[in-house]
Write an enzyme that holds these catalytic residues in place. Sequence first.
Site, PDB file in Angstrom:
ATOM      1  N   LYS A 197     -13.816  22.809  -6.245  1.00 53.17           N
ATOM      2  CA  LYS A 197     -15.099  23.249  -6.223  1.00 53.17           C
ATOM      3  C   LYS A 197     -15.497  23.675  -4.887  1.00 53.17           C
ATOM      4  O   LYS A 197     -15.296  22.769  -3.937  1.00 53.17           O
ATOM      5  CB  LYS A 197     -15.815  22.062  -6.825  1.00 53.17           C
ATOM      6  CG  LYS A 197     -17.455  22.294  -6.591  1.00 53.17           C
ATOM      7  CD  LYS A 197     -18.205  21.090  -7.319  1.00 53.17           C
ATOM      8  CE  LYS A 197     -19.629  21.257  -7.392  1.00 53.17           C
ATOM      9  NZ  LYS A 197     -20.401  20.464  -7.813  1.00 53.17           N
ATOM     10  N   ARG A 207     -29.500  24.171  -8.868  1.00 53.37           N
ATOM     11  CA  ARG A 207     -30.480  23.065  -7.975  1.00 53.37           C
ATOM     12  C   ARG A 207     -31.911  23.366  -8.211  1.00 53.37           C
ATOM     13  O   ARG A 207     -32.608  22.128  -8.100  1.00 53.37           O
ATOM     14  CB  ARG A 207     -29.845  23.281  -6.734  1.00 53.37           C
ATOM     15  CG  ARG A 207     -28.324  22.968  -6.532  1.00 53.37           C
ATOM     16  CD  ARG A 207     -27.800  23.009  -4.858  1.00 53.37           C
ATOM     17  NE  ARG A 207     -26.433  22.982  -4.788  1.00 53.37           N
ATOM     18  CZ  ARG A 207     -25.769  23.412  -3.544  1.00 53.37           C
ATOM     19  NH1 ARG A 207     -26.756  23.772  -2.424  1.00 53.37           N
ATOM     20  NH2 ARG A 207     -24.707  22.981  -3.429  1.00 53.37           N
ATOM     21  N   LYS A 219     -23.297  21.346   1.578  1.00 53.40           N
ATOM     22  CA  LYS A 219     -22.320  20.487   1.087  1.00 53.40           C
ATOM     23  C   LYS A 219     -20.772  20.822   1.578  1.00 53.40           C
ATOM     24  O   LYS A 219     -19.910  20.490   0.967  1.00 53.40           O
ATOM     25  CB  LYS A 219     -22.153  20.600  -0.422  1.00 53.40           C
ATOM     26  CG  LYS A 219     -23.588  20.223  -1.124  1.00 53.40           C
ATOM     27  CD  LYS A 219     -23.670  20.089  -2.675  1.00 53.40           C
ATOM     28  CE  LYS A 219     -24.913  19.679  -3.049  1.00 53.40           C
ATOM     29  NZ  LYS A 219     -24.937  19.184  -4.680  1.00 53.40           N
ATOM     30  N   GLU A 235      -5.389  20.593  -3.563  1.00 49.56           N
ATOM     31  CA  GLU A 235      -6.324  19.571  -4.642  1.00 49.56           C
ATOM     32  C   GLU A 235      -5.751  19.234  -5.659  1.00 49.56           C
ATOM     33  O   GLU A 235      -5.751  18.436  -6.338  1.00 49.56           O
ATOM     34  CB  GLU A 235      -7.777  20.174  -4.464  1.00 49.56           C
ATOM     35  CG  GLU A 235      -8.390  20.031  -3.286  1.00 49.56           C
ATOM     36  CD  GLU A 235      -9.037  18.902  -2.924  1.00 49.56           C
ATOM     37  OE1 GLU A 235      -8.753  17.982  -3.687  1.00 49.56           O
ATOM     38  OE2 GLU A 235      -9.821  18.729  -2.006  1.00 49.56           O
ATOM     39  N   LYS A 250     -14.365  26.222  -9.808  1.00 50.80           N
ATOM     40  CA  LYS A 250     -15.730  26.472  -9.920  1.00 50.80           C
ATOM     41  C   LYS A 250     -16.109  26.864  -8.582  1.00 50.80           C
ATOM     42  O   LYS A 250     -15.682  26.575  -7.708  1.00 50.80           O
ATOM     43  CB  LYS A 250     -16.482  25.022 -10.210  1.00 50.80           C
ATOM     44  CG  LYS A 250     -18.087  25.222 -10.310  1.00 50.80           C
ATOM     45  CD  LYS A 250     -18.538  23.971 -10.354  1.00 50.80           C
ATOM     46  CE  LYS A 250     -20.117  23.787 -10.393  1.00 50.80           C
ATOM     47  NZ  LYS A 250     -20.506  22.672 -10.432  1.00 50.80           N
ATOM     48  N   SER A 276     -24.317  28.650 -12.776  1.00 50.74           N
ATOM     49  CA  SER A 276     -25.668  29.468 -12.858  1.00 50.74           C
ATOM     50  C   SER A 276     -25.728  30.647 -12.187  1.00 50.74           C
ATOM     51  O   SER A 276     -26.668  31.600 -12.832  1.00 50.74           O
ATOM     52  CB  SER A 276     -26.721  28.200 -12.295  1.00 50.74           C
ATOM     53  OG  SER A 276     -26.484  27.974 -10.848  1.00 50.74           O
ATOM     54  N   TYR A 315     -23.128  28.882 -19.669  1.00 53.71           N
ATOM     55  CA  TYR A 315     -24.617  28.694 -20.325  1.00 53.71           C
ATOM     56  C   TYR A 315     -24.772  29.761 -21.504  1.00 53.71           C
ATOM     57  O   TYR A 315     -25.610  29.676 -22.126  1.00 53.71           O
ATOM     58  CB  TYR A 315     -25.514  29.026 -19.283  1.00 53.71           C
ATOM     59  CG  TYR A 315     -25.528  27.824 -18.084  1.00 53.71           C
ATOM     60  CD1 TYR A 315     -26.070  26.732 -18.215  1.00 53.71           C
ATOM     61  CD2 TYR A 315     -24.950  28.138 -16.879  1.00 53.71           C
ATOM     62  CE1 TYR A 315     -25.941  25.759 -17.240  1.00 53.71           C
ATOM     63  CE2 TYR A 315     -24.649  27.498 -15.684  1.00 53.71           C
ATOM     64  CZ  TYR A 315     -25.188  26.084 -16.008  1.00 53.71           C
ATOM     65  OH  TYR A 315     -25.162  25.197 -15.203  1.00 53.71           O
TER      66      TYR A 315
END
Length: 327
Positions: A197, A207, A219, A235, A250, A276, A315
Amino acid sequence: MHRPRRNRQSPAIRSMVRETTLDPANFILPMFLHEDAVDTPIDSMPGVTRWSLDSLVREAGEAHALGIPAVVLFPKIEETLKSPQAAEACHGGGLVPRAIRALKAAHPTLCVITDVALDPYNSDGHDGIVRRDARGGLTILNDETVDVLCQQAICHARAGADIVAPSDMMDGRVAAIRDALDAEDFTGVLIMSYTAKYASAFYGPFRGALDSAPKEGDKKTYQMDPANTREAVRETLLDESEGADMLMVKPAGPYLDVIARVRATTTLPVAAYQVSGEYLMLKSAAAGGWLDERAIVLESLMAIKRAGASMILTYFARQAACWLRDD
Ligand code: PBG
């Protein structure tokens, strides 16, 4: 002379040689919910709604009837319930556990996935617990956060979640969550890990939808640097060895190389999240009449699948399922 065009000459031939196919069974629908009794359109994501509990159950049922096997839940938590320790994340009577129970009661065959991370519950807006030093610097505490994530995962499992999806990017959380679930006899609850991610600007509209942006800082000390792909391999190997059942990349569209690399590294199923900002780009170009929405959405999803994702969080899931059905 070699003539590759022979294999493209008619719909029948093209359908026989097609290497990748899209099916509603590949889609996972992310759904936003809140405590209010009215549904609220999300300004930053035209066409996406934050649902009341009742509407969530109805809409999830309609998506399931279109052949979509799973939904993933994202709650908007009331400001008064947010705290530095994010205690509401582990509250058995909270919004998410109630939603899981309602969804499983109404639609027993629907797979319910939950997001495991603290940002909707944390007054600091970070995925983990924040410590401030004397000079005002922020540290996101890893091991303290993992303890809370384990309790959050158990809380979701108790309510009936089929899959928990840690999206926090803390180190060691997959192994810790697996142990915590097993210790409570939830050996059948799957972990879909957000393995790679990235610290991406493509999350901006999300957000906005949840009022969950970090109050301070960014982040980048836990989400990955968009410049890196070998790190995604690292990872992947860790999450696999820690006992993840499914791995996720992602964002999706701008990170197809990462999807392909993760796919080549693991034998586990790979998911990708068309986030998004990707949604918003396609949606606004289509709304302006500049791109053909159906064609561009199906092409973007096909590309993500071709790169190596078996499951796509999008979505567009409902709309795409309708288009595929009408094909
Ligand atoms: C939070 C979370 C985020 C998304 C899914 N889970 C936002 C973030 O990490 O800041 C983004 C999804 C999207 O943009 O569609 N743990």
